[in-house]
Design a protein around this motif. Structure first.
Motif, PDB file in Angstrom:
ATOM      1  N   GLU A 117       0.721  -1.173   0.114  1.00 56.23           N
ATOM      2  CA  GLU A 117       0.041   0.071  -0.202  1.00 56.23           C
ATOM      3  C   GLU A 117       1.107   1.430   0.002  1.00 56.23           C
ATOM      4  OE1 GLU A 117      -2.791   0.149   3.094  1.00 56.23           O
ATOM      5  OE2 GLU A 117      -3.806  -1.810   2.749  1.00 56.23           O
ATOM      6  N   VAL A 118       2.102   1.142   0.167  1.00 56.14           N
ATOM      7  CA  VAL A 118       3.061   2.644  -0.450  1.00 56.14           C
ATOM      8  C   VAL A 118       3.302   2.239  -1.406  1.00 56.14           C
ATOM      9  CG1 VAL A 118       4.842   3.424   0.929  1.00 56.14           C
ATOM     10  CG2 VAL A 118       4.034   1.820   2.765  1.00 56.14           C
ATOM     11  N   TYR A 119       2.303   3.342  -2.193  1.00 58.67           N
ATOM     12  CA  TYR A 119       1.958   4.027  -3.451  1.00 58.67           C
ATOM     13  C   TYR A 119       3.081   5.184  -3.532  1.00 58.67           C
ATOM     14  CZ  TYR A 119      -0.704   0.379  -4.821  1.00 58.67           C
ATOM     15  OH  TYR A 119      -1.087  -0.596  -5.221  1.00 58.67           O
ATOM     16  N   GLY A 120       4.115   5.257  -4.863  1.00 55.75           N
ATOM     17  CA  GLY A 120       4.790   5.998  -5.334  1.00 55.75           C
ATOM     18  C   GLY A 120       6.378   6.871  -4.670  1.00 55.75           C
ATOM     19  N   ARG A 121       6.225   5.651  -3.984  1.00 51.96           N
ATOM     20  CA  ARG A 121       7.907   6.660  -2.932  1.00 51.96           C
ATOM     21  C   ARG A 121       8.834   5.630  -3.452  1.00 51.96           C
ATOM     22  NH1 ARG A 121       5.581  10.958  -2.513  1.00 51.96           N
ATOM     23  NH2 ARG A 121       3.822  10.786  -0.727  1.00 51.96           N
ATOM     24  N   ASP A 122       9.120   4.465  -4.277  1.00 46.44           N
ATOM     25  CA  ASP A 122      10.168   4.391  -4.430  1.00 46.44           C
ATOM     26  C   ASP A 122      11.411   5.057  -4.611  1.00 46.44           C
ATOM     27  OD1 ASP A 122       8.885   1.611  -3.984  1.00 46.44           O
ATOM     28  OD2 ASP A 122       8.874   1.627  -6.267  1.00 46.44           O
ATOM     29  N   MET A 123      11.255   5.572  -4.987  1.00 48.33           N
ATOM     30  CA  MET A 123      12.823   6.900  -5.325  1.00 48.33           C
ATOM     31  C   MET A 123      13.166   7.724  -4.072  1.00 48.33           C
ATOM     32  SD  MET A 123      14.748   8.150  -7.881  1.00 48.33           S
ATOM     33  CE  MET A 123      14.518   6.987  -9.314  1.00 48.33           C
ATOM     34  N   ASP A 124      11.745   7.925  -2.850  1.00 46.15           N
ATOM     35  CA  ASP A 124      11.455   8.798  -1.705  1.00 46.15           C
ATOM     36  C   ASP A 124      12.843   8.041  -1.298  1.00 46.15           C
ATOM     37  OD1 ASP A 124      10.222  11.662  -2.604  1.00 46.15           O
ATOM     38  OD2 ASP A 124       8.356   9.862  -3.218  1.00 46.15           O
ATOM     39  N   LYS A 125      13.045   6.617  -1.573  1.00 42.83           N
ATOM     40  CA  LYS A 125      12.760   5.849   0.007  1.00 42.83           C
ATOM     41  C   LYS A 125      14.807   5.628  -0.462  1.00 42.83           C
ATOM     42  CE  LYS A 125      12.187   1.461  -0.496  1.00 42.83           C
ATOM     43  NZ  LYS A 125      12.052  -0.548  -0.076  1.00 42.83           N
ATOM     44  N   LYS A 126      14.678   5.435  -2.087  1.00 45.91           N
ATOM     45  CA  LYS A 126      16.208   5.445  -2.464  1.00 45.91           C
ATOM     46  C   LYS A 126      16.858   6.518  -2.105  1.00 45.91           C
ATOM     47  CE  LYS A 126      19.194   4.149  -6.464  1.00 45.91           C
ATOM     48  NZ  LYS A 126      19.559   5.449  -6.299  1.00 45.91           N
ATOM     49  N   ILE A 127      16.693   7.937  -2.474  1.00 43.51           N
ATOM     50  CA  ILE A 127      17.351   8.562  -1.571  1.00 43.51           C
ATOM     51  C   ILE A 127      17.924   8.888  -0.563  1.00 43.51           C
ATOM     52  CG2 ILE A 127      16.943  11.347  -1.617  1.00 43.51           C
ATOM     53  CD1 ILE A 127      15.568  11.216  -4.142  1.00 43.51           C
ATOM     54  N   ILE A 128      16.366   8.810   0.580  1.00 45.12           N
ATOM     55  CA  ILE A 128      16.454   9.234   1.824  1.00 45.12           C
ATOM     56  C   ILE A 128      17.700   7.812   2.911  1.00 45.12           C
ATOM     57  CG2 ILE A 128      15.534   8.633   3.959  1.00 45.12           C
ATOM     58  CD1 ILE A 128      15.441  10.796   2.862  1.00 45.12           C
ATOM     59  N   LEU A 129      17.646   6.109   1.964  1.00 38.41           N
ATOM     60  CA  LEU A 129      17.850   5.361   2.077  1.00 38.41           C
ATOM     61  C   LEU A 129      19.862   5.783   1.685  1.00 38.41           C
ATOM     62  CD1 LEU A 129      16.372   2.090   1.085  1.00 38.41           C
ATOM     63  CD2 LEU A 129      17.067   2.408   4.301  1.00 38.41           C
ATOM     64  N   ASP A 130      20.168   6.581   0.420  1.00 39.19           N
ATOM     65  CA  ASP A 130      21.658   7.441   0.145  1.00 39.19           C
ATOM     66  C   ASP A 130      22.232   7.762   0.953  1.00 39.19           C
ATOM     67  OD1 ASP A 130      21.802   4.906  -1.793  1.00 39.19           O
ATOM     68  OD2 ASP A 130      21.101   6.480  -3.317  1.00 39.19           O
ATOM     69  N   HIS A 131      21.599   8.656   1.706  1.00 33.16           N
ATOM     70  CA  HIS A 131      21.459  10.044   2.586  1.00 33.16           C
ATOM     71  C   HIS A 131      22.076   8.935   4.177  1.00 33.16           C
ATOM     72  CE1 HIS A 131      21.575  13.684   0.378  1.00 33.16           C
ATOM     73  NE2 HIS A 131      20.725  13.082  -0.430  1.00 33.16           N
ATOM     74  N   LEU A 132      21.140   7.586   4.003  1.00 28.95           N
ATOM     75  CA  LEU A 132      21.387   7.842   5.158  1.00 28.95           C
ATOM     76  C   LEU A 132      22.711   6.211   5.212  1.00 28.95           C
ATOM     77  CD1 LEU A 132      18.346   6.802   6.710  1.00 28.95           C
ATOM     78  CD2 LEU A 132      19.023   8.439   7.808  1.00 28.95           C
TER      79      LEU A 132
END
Length: 911
Positions: free
Chosen positions: A170-185
């Motif tokens: 049910e988490v739609y449209g956030r794949d790119m957002d998640k990738k960017i946050i993970l890359d920074h973390l």
């Protein structure tokens, strides 16, 4: 919400009059005409409340009218409660007077004191009813002036399937957002260097900031990358010591009892020194740079690569924190919004014939949500149970979408979903505003609090607790709750509320539910305001707070004061005479409750759990005839309960687990036939004033868990049979604790539980033979068996014959397992736990074959000379557990005293 209050008052008004007639007492007279007029006016007011509650959002005068109505309803409810209690007191005092008399004649005259109380109570209640009648007449005149539309419909709640708080699907449209946050973390966007690296996620409420942070926080790479992960909800107002204590508790995995800010900060530095940590600060509002620098400076001693991830709605907060990277979280696209809505609204309707005709309407509704995931999910769950085109169009065309109020963060989706709730469930939801933001809400405690407010009514076939569960599941399915924690059976046991949902609940309960901060700077300037509060949580900001204003909350129905009180302040309780729920848990300084607690005649819920210093309860607590819940769990110094506990005829839950100093239970507890929860029943050795085993006989409603201690005091099977334990159909967990003496098999035999039992623990059983009910298949639902220090039994009971669809584990403590290699015995029946294919047991090179377990299933007697008494010359602790290769491995540990063994089984279908 006003609708539910008025409905409660009408029900109470009818029931208390019927109670007076049924009990043939006339405590209140001369108000018959007022009662009839009250009923008529209340019904006419209730019929227009649906329209009034819709209009209040944009009409402040209607909102004021509803406030007056709610104040009157609360006052009326208090008076009706007094009336009901007066009837009950009259009955109880009459019974006591009769039981203590010599009974030389066939009747007993009440004492002059009782007669005087009756006259005073009768007159007082009658005057209050007449006063409330005048208030309601004024409210009725205002109702006519507003020209409300009358529209009342009854709707029973439907039982729904609950949805997971973070279901990846049910988490739609956030794949790119998640990738960017993970890359920074994870340091993929920069080189590791000293200093704090701060990542901020910024966006409007309900956009999914917390969800995105959770996805990153729980990611497998993040778990491996950081030495420590800490999650803290900051919220508003920002409280430095609360935030710092939350960090310490997350690091140390235990409560922090430090109250000095500097001491807490030093503890943080000790915990994170040289550690690479991830700290998530969720829902940050403060723009106070000084407070931020104070926390930031505490965190500099972490290792290089440490990260802070903050979520906020405000750009100004991002600037104040001087974030290294800011990630603005935008709306979902139209396509993503429609896909998310479709998955939820058409859940388990893949072949539904109406899907096509409703799909277009659903897309328009999803577009109205403006890309907000929370709004989409809320309306998706609302329409999941709506089957007609008309119902879907009503949501699409609702005037709610046009209200300007929603520009200030009140979600139209939430209001639409709220309007669709039955009034009783609306009231249950709005009560949740009393909890601070990000609180973990315990389902069962919430239901008991609802009960205390008279929000739940038994419908004959369902107890109040089951009605409460239905309401809770209904709210969970509508997205009013989230972040679910479930038990092994898939039932939700803990949850949280989204901060937007919490804001909405607070909007609905304006001037009723408050989180009250207590400190020495806030004196009596808000005394008049405090008098309006009905439900409050006290939050202490200092180690020596000023509680002066607490006394002025005289109309409080709920006071949640976890870790907030000491003995000095408890004297104020005598002024809070309207209380229905009082939570004092985890207050370490409370040594005793004042006798004034007996004045809280409306009290239905009293939580004293984890009050470690509490030594005794006053006898006056037994005057609380309405009390439903008494929680004394982990009150480790409490030695006895008041002798007159039998007067608490409405008590349903006595939670006394881990109250280890209790030596016995008062005899009257055996008369509490409404009791559903009694964690520990102690068979006393101190005479006739305390419970014996036969006192369990009348407690037919016990459910959940029960531990019976002191069974060595039961002299023969005849006494044990009187407990009628086999009739306790709702018990799921049972512990029988003996004293280790021989000659107790007959007593154990008489304590056979009902076949519904799922957990059985037997401690210090002293005979060589198990009771017969353990030697067959009478416990068909059993999943867990613990045998502790049953040192004389030479063989295990044949519980291996249980059906394989029951995953089962046994724990043997102070006992030993038969060693392998003996006669396997006859083959176990097919379909039993013992008949498991390809299962290998090994212990230091010794293989326990399938035949061994077949033998155990048939109760082959293994002599103690052929039992594991040690491995490699030592006592051992084999731990048997299933692994993916369909093997069971045994881990060895060395102990000087007795061997501990746990055996876990699972059916082949689950492999």
């Amino acid at each position: 919400m006003a609708d539910a209050l008025v409905s409660i008052v009408l029900e109470r008004l009818t029931s208390v009059v019927e109670q007076q007639i049924h009990e043939q007492v006339s405590l209140v007279q001369g108000v018959k005409s007022e009662i009839q007029s009250l009923k008529k006016t209340l019904r006419s007011v209730r019929d227009v409340l649906e329209d009034a509650e819709r209009r209040q959002v944009k009409d402040k005068s209607v909102q004021g009218w509803l406030e007056s109505l709610k104040d009157m309803a609360y006052e009326m409810e208090d008076v009706l409660d007094e009336w009901s209690i007066a009837i009950l007191q009259f009955q109880m005092e009459g019974v006591e007077n009769a039981s203590t008399s010599k009974k030389k004649v066939s009747f007993c005259m009440p004492s002059p004191c009782i007669c005087f109380k009756q006259v005073a109570s009768r007159r007082d209640i009658a005057l209050k009813i007449k006063g409330i009648k005048q208030q309601l007449d004024d409210i009725e005149r205002e109702r006519i002036r507003f020209n409300f539309v009358s529209s009342r419909s009854e709707e029973r709640p439907q039982r729904l399937i609950t949805t997971s708080a973070i279901d990846i699907s049910e988490v739609y449209g956030r794949d790119m957002d998640k990738k960017i946050i993970l890359d920074h973390l994870l340091g993929k966007m920069c080189q590791e260097k000293s200093g704090l690296y701060i990542v901020s996620i910024v966006g409007t409420g309900g956009m999914g900031k917390t969800t995105l942070a959770q996805l990153a926080y729980s990611h497998s790479e993040v778990k491996v990358h950081f030495d420590e992960r800490i999650w803290v909800c900051v919220s508003d107002p920002y409280d430095p010591i609360r935030v710092c204590r939350a960090i310490v508790e997350a690091l140390q995995k235990k409560p922090c009892h430090l109250h000095d800010l500097e001491a807490v900060q030093q503890e943080i530095q000790t915990c994170i020194a040289g550690q690479k940590f991830l700290l998530v600060l969720d829902d940050v509002w403060t723009e106070d740079n000084q407070l931020w620098e104070q926390l930031k400076n505490t965190l500099h001693c972490g290792a290089a690569g440490s990260r802070i991830l903050a979520t906020t709605r405000k750009e100004s907060v991002v600037k104040m924190m001087r974030a290294t990277y800011k990630h603005p979280l935008g709306e979902l696209s139209s396509e993503q919004s429609r896909a998310l809505f479709h998955q939820i609204a058409f859940y388990e309707r893949s072949t539904w014939e109406k899907e096509e005709e409703l799909k277009e309407i659903g897309e328009k509704i999803a577009d109205k949500c403006k890309g907000l995931p929370l709004a989409i999910k809320t309306l998706g769950n609302l329409l999941r149970i709506k089957n007609s085109e008309e119902e879907w169009k009503n949501v699409l065309n609702s005037e709610v979408w046009q209200l300007d109020e929603f520009e200030r963060d009140i979600s139209p989706a939430l209001l639409l979903s709220y309007y669709d709730l039955p009034p009783a469930i609306q009231r249950c939801f709005s009560f949740c505003a009393v909890f601070p933001k990000d609180s973990v809400i315990e389902r069962d405690e919430l239901i008991k609090l609802w009960m205390a407010q008279s929000y739940l009514k038994s419908d004959g076939s369902k107890e109040m607790e089951m009605v409460g569960r239905t309401y809770f599941e209904y709210l969970a399915a509508r997205s009013f709750f989230q972040d679910f924690e479930k038990d092994d059976d898939g039932n939700i046991i803990h949850c949280k509320m989204h901060d937007i949902v919490h804001d909405f609940a607070q909007f609905l309960t304006l001037n009723e539910c408050f989180i009250v901060e207590v400190d020495n700077q806030k004196k009596g300037s808000m005394d008049l305001f405090f008098q309006k509060i009905r439900h409050a949580t006290l939050v202490v900001r200092e180690s020596t707070p000023n509680f002066a204003s607490t006394c002025n909350m005289k109309n409080l129905h709920t006071l949640l004061a976890k870790r907030a009180f000491d003995s000095r302040v408890l004297e104020a309780l005598g002024h809070l005479t309207c209380l229905r729920a009082l939570d004092l848990r985890s207050n370490q300084l409370i040594e005793e409750l004042p006798k004034e607690v007996g004045k809280l005649i409306h009290l239905r819920y009293l939580n004293l759990s984890y009050c470690d210093s509490l030594r005794e309860l006053p006898e006056t607590i037994c005057d609380l005839y309405n009390l439903q819940t008494l929680n004394i769990q982990a009150c480790s110094r409490l030695q006895k309960l008041p002798q007159a506990m039998g007067k608490l005829i409405n008590l349903r839950h006595l939670e006394n687990y881990d109250a280890d100093d209790l030596q016995g239970l008062p005899k009257g507890i055996g008369r509490l036939s409404s009791l559903q929860t009694l964690d520990v029943f102690i068979v006393s050795s101190h005479g006739n004033d305390e419970c014996q085993i036969e006192d369990l006989r009348n407690l037919n409603n016990l459910r959940g868990r029960l531990s019976i201690q002191g069974l060595d005091e039961v002299k023969d099977a005849g006494e044990a049979e009187k407990a009628e334990l086999q009739n306790r159909v709702h018990l799921q967990r049972l512990t029988l604790e003996f004293g280790g003496e021989e000659g107790t098999k007959g007593v154990a035999e008489a304590l056979q539980p009902h076949p519904n039992l799922k957990f059985l623990c037997i401690i210090r059983y002293g005979d060589r033979e198990w009771p017969n009910w353990m030697m067959g298949s009478s416990l068909a639902q059993l999943k867990i068996l613990h045998l502790r220090f049953c040192i004389r039994c030479p063989c295990l009971p044949p519980l291996g014959q249980l059906p394989v669809n029951n995953a089962m584990s046994q724990c043997l403590e102070g006992a030993t397992l038969p060693k392998a290699g003996g006669t396997a015995g006859p083959r176990a029946p097919e379909g039993t736990i013992a008949e498991i294919e390809h299962q290998i047991f090994s212990c230091s090179g010794t293989t326990l074959s399938k035949g061994y377990w077949r033998g155990w299933a048939q109760n082959i007697s293994y002599p103690r000379s052929r039992i594991f008494t040690g491995l490699n010359g030592h006592h051992a602790s084999p731990h048997v557990a299933l692994v993916t290769e369909k093997q069971v491995q045994i881990k060895r540990r060395k102990f000087p005293t007795p061997m501990y063994c746990e055996v876990a089984y699972e059916s082949i279908s689950n492999w």
